[in-house]
Design an enzyme around this catalytic site. Structure first.
Site: not given
Ligand SMILES: *Cc1c(COP(=O)(O)O)cnc(C)c1O
Length: 358
Positions: A34, A130, A254, A303
């Site tokens: 992701k 959540r 800066y 920047m």
């Molecule tokens: C992002 C995520 C993971 C991966 O977690 P890491 O700590 O990056 O290994 C696993 N399960 C869910 C539901 C996630 O959202």
């Protein structure tokens, strides 16, 4: 030379880290890609891992579709699930596996003629509060879906609020809740993210979900991935573009944050917070220069540029390659010094050119 600031992603290391993660977890492993594979490039990383990963996980529909377009054929689990019934058409079209975490999603699936490609993935809320079904909703969902779609596999997953080892023992009640919730259901399980894979052998299941550790980023405890034999995948590199001497009393950048107390040789590096280097990096943060030197940050990160003190590193001069993070400057340590997580740094590299090896 053209602007020398670039992100290097070592895919051979990524594959090695994946193998290590799977050795630790056992069973099957989802590679979590992701957020553009935590900034490393979702498509290049997924393609590199495709020969060995049993599946992938993403957060959004768009991320899943991107992998399908790139030719990824393994199961792709959509961790955040769907937002509406219209998403379901896309999920089916791309053969994604959307995690079901709300009763209305289960109802929606019950109204379908065919089950999802990868079987059902249901999420149980073990205390994060959540997303996720509670224990009775979970039983109801498995029962109803099984009746409607006999023979389809079920995976029940949960995501721990305390797998990062910051609060040892806090995971145990969640694990107990999970075990009670799936008792007698004959389902596959998926529990562990990186923190749990690295730190909680008792929380392993049929499918691991490894994100951070694939990229050698710390879930929490600094150095944990390195101790587990993982190696950095990303480095942020540049070169000294300009050097100049300043007099005692002169300042740099800066706000005049750095003031010379002796004649100081300043090096300018064309990499700033727009390239992902943290603006919050404190004075004196090490930048690796050449093969052996480390030079301290001097002056505020701006920047597009940052400045370092080269006075004590005579070998470092215009053109010397510098590593802002990577093998010699750990991104996790740097993040720690800046009061953030490595995750935030690697996801913030937008502008730098990309170079993939391995
Ligand atoms: C992002 C995520 C993971 C991966 O977690 P890491 O700590 O990056 O290994 C696993 N399960 C869910 C539901 C996630 O959202």
């Amino acid at each position: 030379m053209s602007r020398p600031t670039s992100i290097h992603v070592n895919l051979e290391r990524l594959r090695e880290n994946f193998r290590s993660a799977r050795r630790l977890h056992g069973g099957a492993l989802l590679a979590v890609v992701k957020a553009n594979a935590y900034g490393h490039g979702a498509v290049v990383c997924a393609r590199a891992l495709a020969p060995q990963a049993e599946g992938f996980a993403v957060a959004t529909l768009e991320e899943g579709a991107e992998l399908r377009t790139a030719g990824i054929t393994q199961p792709i689990v959509l961790l955040e699930g769907i937002f509406s019934s219209t998403d379901l058409g896309q999920v089916q079209h791309q053969a994604l596996t959307a995690v079901l975490h709300q009763p209305w999603q289960v109802q929606l699936l019950l109204g379908q003629a065919v089950p999802p490609a990868g079987g059902f993935w249901l999420k149980f809320d073990s205390g994060m509060h959540r997303l996720g079904l509670d224990a009775s909703e979970l039983r109801w969902a498995v029962d109803q879906l099984r009746r409607k779609f006999p023979g389809v596999t079920f995976t029940v997953m949960t995501h721990f609020a305390h797998a990062d080892g910051v609060n040892p023992g806090a995971l145990d009640p969640a694990l107990t809740l999970f075990r009670q919730a799936i008792q007698g259901l004959s389902v596959r399980t998926s529990l562990a993210n990186s923190g749990a894979i690295l730190g909680y052998p008792e929380a392993r299941g049929d499918w691991g979900r490894a994100g951070l550790m694939l990229y050698c980023l710390d879930p929490a405890a600094p150095g944990q991935p390195v101790r587990a034999g993982l190696r950095p995948v990303m480095s942020l590199r540049s070169r000294i573009m300009v050097e100049r001497w300043i007099k005692p009393g002169d300042s740099v950048g800066y706000g005049g944050l750095f003031q010379a107390r002796r004649p100081v040789r300043i090096g300018v590096i064309p990499c700033g917070y727009a390239d992902g280097y943290p603006r919050t990096a404190p004075q004196g943060t090490w930048v690796s220069a050449g093969e052996e030197d480390f030079v301290p940050l001097a002056g505020r990160v701006s920047m597009d540029m940052l400045t370092v003190d080269l006075t004590d590193a005579p070998r470092v001069t215009v053109g010397t390659e510098v590593e802002l993070w990577g093998d010699r400057v750990s991104v996790s340590t740097l993040a720690h010094c800046c009061g953030t997580l490595a995750y935030e740094l690697v996801c913030g590299v937008q502008r730098a050119a990309r170079c993939t090896v391995g």
